[in-house]
Write a protein that holds these residues in place. Structure first.
Motif, mmCIF file in Angstrom:
data_model
loop_
_atom_site.group_PDB
_atom_site.id
_atom_site.type_symbol
_atom_site.label_atom_id
_atom_site.label_comp_id
_atom_site.label_asym_id
_atom_site.label_seq_id
_atom_site.Cartn_x
_atom_site.Cartn_y
_atom_site.Cartn_z
ATOM 1 N N PHE A 63 0.745 -1.226 -0.042
ATOM 2 C CA PHE A 63 -0.192 0.253 -0.025
ATOM 3 C C PHE A 63 0.714 1.215 0.020
ATOM 4 N N GLY A 64 0.047 2.317 -0.443
ATOM 5 C CA GLY A 64 1.034 3.585 -0.375
ATOM 6 C C GLY A 64 0.512 4.476 0.633
ATOM 7 N N PHE A 65 1.154 5.486 1.017
ATOM 8 C CA PHE A 65 1.001 6.341 2.024
ATOM 9 C C PHE A 65 0.674 7.657 1.553
ATOM 10 N N PHE A 66 -0.273 8.506 2.223
ATOM 11 C CA PHE A 66 -0.496 9.733 1.868
ATOM 12 C C PHE A 66 -0.362 10.546 0.505
ATOM 13 N N GLY A 67 -1.059 9.646 -0.399
ATOM 14 C CA GLY A 67 -1.260 9.916 -1.855
ATOM 15 C C GLY A 67 -0.334 9.096 -2.448
ATOM 16 N N GLY A 68 0.638 8.313 -1.828
ATOM 17 C CA GLY A 68 1.251 7.272 -2.734
ATOM 18 C C GLY A 68 0.702 6.285 -3.254
ATOM 19 N N GLN A 69 1.180 5.699 -4.347
ATOM 20 C CA GLN A 69 0.316 4.491 -5.036
ATOM 21 C C GLN A 69 0.971 3.264 -4.575
ATOM 22 N N PRO A 70 0.213 2.187 -4.585
ATOM 23 C CA PRO A 70 0.640 0.880 -4.323
ATOM 24 C C PRO A 70 1.476 0.456 -5.370
ATOM 25 N N GLY A 71 2.324 -0.692 -4.879
ATOM 26 C CA GLY A 71 3.084 -1.494 -5.601
ATOM 27 C C GLY A 71 2.633 -2.234 -6.465
ATOM 28 N N SER A 72 3.424 -2.888 -7.632
ATOM 29 C CA SER A 72 2.715 -3.999 -8.308
ATOM 30 C C SER A 72 2.699 -5.328 -7.526
ATOM 31 N N GLY A 73 1.831 -6.071 -8.264
ATOM 32 C CA GLY A 73 1.589 -7.451 -7.498
ATOM 33 C C GLY A 73 2.644 -8.447 -7.835
#
Length: 265
Positions: A162-172
């Motif tokens: 998961f991302g934090f504070f507007g950051g995006q998740p990583g790939s699977g």
């Protein structure tokens, strides 16, 4: 203090052999719980563990072999305040300290032929500070009577870092076996696959870590440098970071970048 006898503090003789595998989800829960109170002291999500162990017969030496394939299961760590995630550091289990095999020793130990082991482009979660990059691994299995055991997580969308504070998740994560006849089998996260024929191509994608902060706040010049290094695609630079780069010259279009970032916020 975690109550003794609970899932996180098992009492003998409860099974705990693989207990370190739950350190990833446990750390995720801790980071989420403290993120608002201590935003500069937590990391975004790390890539979840997805492993594949193989055993079989090595025809070169007429003896059995086994390998957990640490070479391919390592992914990226989460970003934090003022720092990108670590690339290909591995799992949060053991703090990412599981060593990936040396290529030559990998081929000496196993009847496998390595085709690819490299950073996985666009795998890092976008952010003001991006997550760590995951990896792509491919090799030919040349063992006989091979059995593979898949174990772990990170395949499902909700299990990505998961991302934090507007950051995006990583790939699977993903593991695919391409058999000599051209047919393909995607391994489930908990599965035993028997009778893998010699000549099968093993492919694994180990996901990246989550990003931290708004990706549009990442310096455009830094995004450009990573596009030129092959870590981010031109398409992802525009879609995820609002950075416009000419696909032929790989030159930054500063005016279009400023306009896109201004109009997309």
């Amino acid at each position: 203090m975690i109550p003794e006898g609970s899932f996180l503090n098992a009492r003998f003789p409860a099974a705990t052999t693989f207990g370190n595998s739950i350190t990833g989800p446990t750390s995720d829960a801790i980071f989420r719980a403290f993120s608002r109170a201590l935003p500069k002291m937590v990391t975004a999500g790390w890539n979840r563990f997805l492993g594949f162990a193989v055993s079989g017969h090595d025809p070169r030496h007429a003896r059995p072999y086994v390998d957990i394939l640490f070479l391919s299961l390592k992914g990226g760590s989460g970003a934090t305040w003022m720092a990108d995630g670590y690339d290909h550091i591995g799992l949060i289990n053991c703090a990412g300290g599981i060593l990936a095999q040396d290529y030559e020793m990998f081929e000496i130990h196993d009847p496998h032929f390595l085709l690819k082991h490299e950073y996985l482009r666009d795998s890092a979660g976008a952010g003001r500070w991006r997550g760590g990059l995951g990896v792509e691994t491919q090799f030919i299995i040349r063992g006989e009577d091979v059995t593979g055991v898949a174990f772990g997580d990170g395949v499902e969308e909700e299990a990505r870092a998961f991302g934090f504070f507007g950051g995006q998740p990583g790939s699977g994560n993903a593991i695919t076996l391409t058999y000599p006849d051209g047919s393909r089998r995607v391994a489930k996260t908990k599965e035993i696959i028997r009778g893998i024929p010699s000549g099968t191509v093993f492919s694994q994608l180990a996901g990246g870590g989550g990003g931290y902060g708004d990706p549009f706040d990442r310096p455009a010049e830094l995004v450009l440098a990573e596009v030129r290094d092959g870590l981010i695609s031109v398409e992802a630079a525009r879609a995820d970071y609002g950075v416009c780069i000419d696909p032929v010259s790989l030159a930054l279009d500063a005016a279009r970048t400023a306009e896109l970032r201004r109009n997309t916020r």
